[in-house]
Design an enzyme around this catalytic site. Sequence first.
Site, mmCIF file in Angstrom:
data_model
loop_
_atom_site.group_PDB
_atom_site.id
_atom_site.type_symbol
_atom_site.label_atom_id
_atom_site.label_comp_id
_atom_site.label_asym_id
_atom_site.label_seq_id
_atom_site.Cartn_x
_atom_site.Cartn_y
_atom_site.Cartn_z
ATOM 1 N N ASN A 107 0.961 -1.277 -0.021
ATOM 2 C CA ASN A 107 0.001 0.087 -0.115
ATOM 3 C C ASN A 107 0.795 1.051 -0.162
ATOM 4 O O ASN A 107 1.765 1.289 0.597
ATOM 5 C CB ASN A 107 -0.934 0.236 1.406
ATOM 6 C CG ASN A 107 -1.627 1.174 1.226
ATOM 7 O OD1 ASN A 107 -2.479 1.687 0.427
ATOM 8 N ND2 ASN A 107 -1.815 2.167 2.533
ATOM 9 N N HIS A 109 0.848 5.149 1.561
ATOM 10 C CA HIS A 109 0.218 5.928 2.456
ATOM 11 C C HIS A 109 1.026 7.407 2.541
ATOM 12 O O HIS A 109 2.072 7.197 2.656
ATOM 13 C CB HIS A 109 0.344 5.057 3.932
ATOM 14 C CG HIS A 109 -0.506 5.821 4.989
ATOM 15 N ND1 HIS A 109 -1.824 6.076 5.137
ATOM 16 C CD2 HIS A 109 0.064 6.950 6.089
ATOM 17 C CE1 HIS A 109 -2.166 6.727 6.090
ATOM 18 N NE2 HIS A 109 -0.991 7.076 6.792
ATOM 19 N N SER A 136 4.609 6.656 2.331
ATOM 20 C CA SER A 136 5.535 5.578 2.868
ATOM 21 C C SER A 136 4.936 4.452 1.853
ATOM 22 O O SER A 136 3.519 4.536 1.661
ATOM 23 C CB SER A 136 5.192 5.205 4.463
ATOM 24 O OG SER A 136 5.756 5.945 4.988
ATOM 25 N N ASP A 145 -2.284 0.527 8.281
ATOM 26 C CA ASP A 145 -1.118 1.348 7.992
ATOM 27 C C ASP A 145 0.088 0.976 8.999
ATOM 28 O O ASP A 145 1.037 1.861 9.296
ATOM 29 C CB ASP A 145 -1.412 2.903 8.111
ATOM 30 C CG ASP A 145 -2.360 3.123 7.325
ATOM 31 O OD1 ASP A 145 -2.535 2.670 6.311
ATOM 32 O OD2 ASP A 145 -3.215 4.078 7.533
#
Length: 212
Positions: A107, A109, A136, A145
């Site tokens: 992912n 973020h 990130s 996260d």
Amino acid sequence: MIRIVVLVSGDGSNLQQLIDSCHSGRIRAQIVGVVSNEPNAYGLERARLANIPTQVINHREYADRASFEVEVTRVIQEWKAELILLAGFMRVLTPAFVNRYSGQMINIHPSLLPAYRGLNTHARVLETGDRMHGCSIHFVTSDLDAGAVIAQAVTNVLPTDDLAHVTQKVRKLEHHIYPLVVSWLAAGRIALLGNKVYLDGQELQSPICIYL
């Protein structure tokens, strides 16, 4: 080349960078499909314009997260994906789904994790008065996260910066770093072992940091 599925919920600007990078050869991989939980997400149009198969799986049509994810899993399996990229995908995933794809799902973020998990990161940075901000790339785990961070891109926050300026700065960072990290993954250079990130067989003691 490895097979990638991208999950989106909105505009898909990071998806566009990934598409372009695959087409140019910067990423040696094939995006075999794009899934969205939002029927009107512009990311779907970006995929169609690139002749990439799309699938809408509207979460509102499912009784719970688990049943929604059963359908997402079916599509991922149908496309034989080896890597799953979240690019503005605004659904919290269950531990069962995340664990199924451990080490295969990343992912992006918009903060320098572990700071500012969750939403509204730019506004929170401005409220706090931080002078550094960024984004990130991390492996996805069942904690929001909180997965092992592979790389971060960093920029300065100026006293004159407002929300629009900060948003634009971080979006530029995202567009640079996401294709870069995906290119490493596609080349087999990045691995997750025991919640530790390895680059070229060496454990990273801290995330790779790029200042832009």
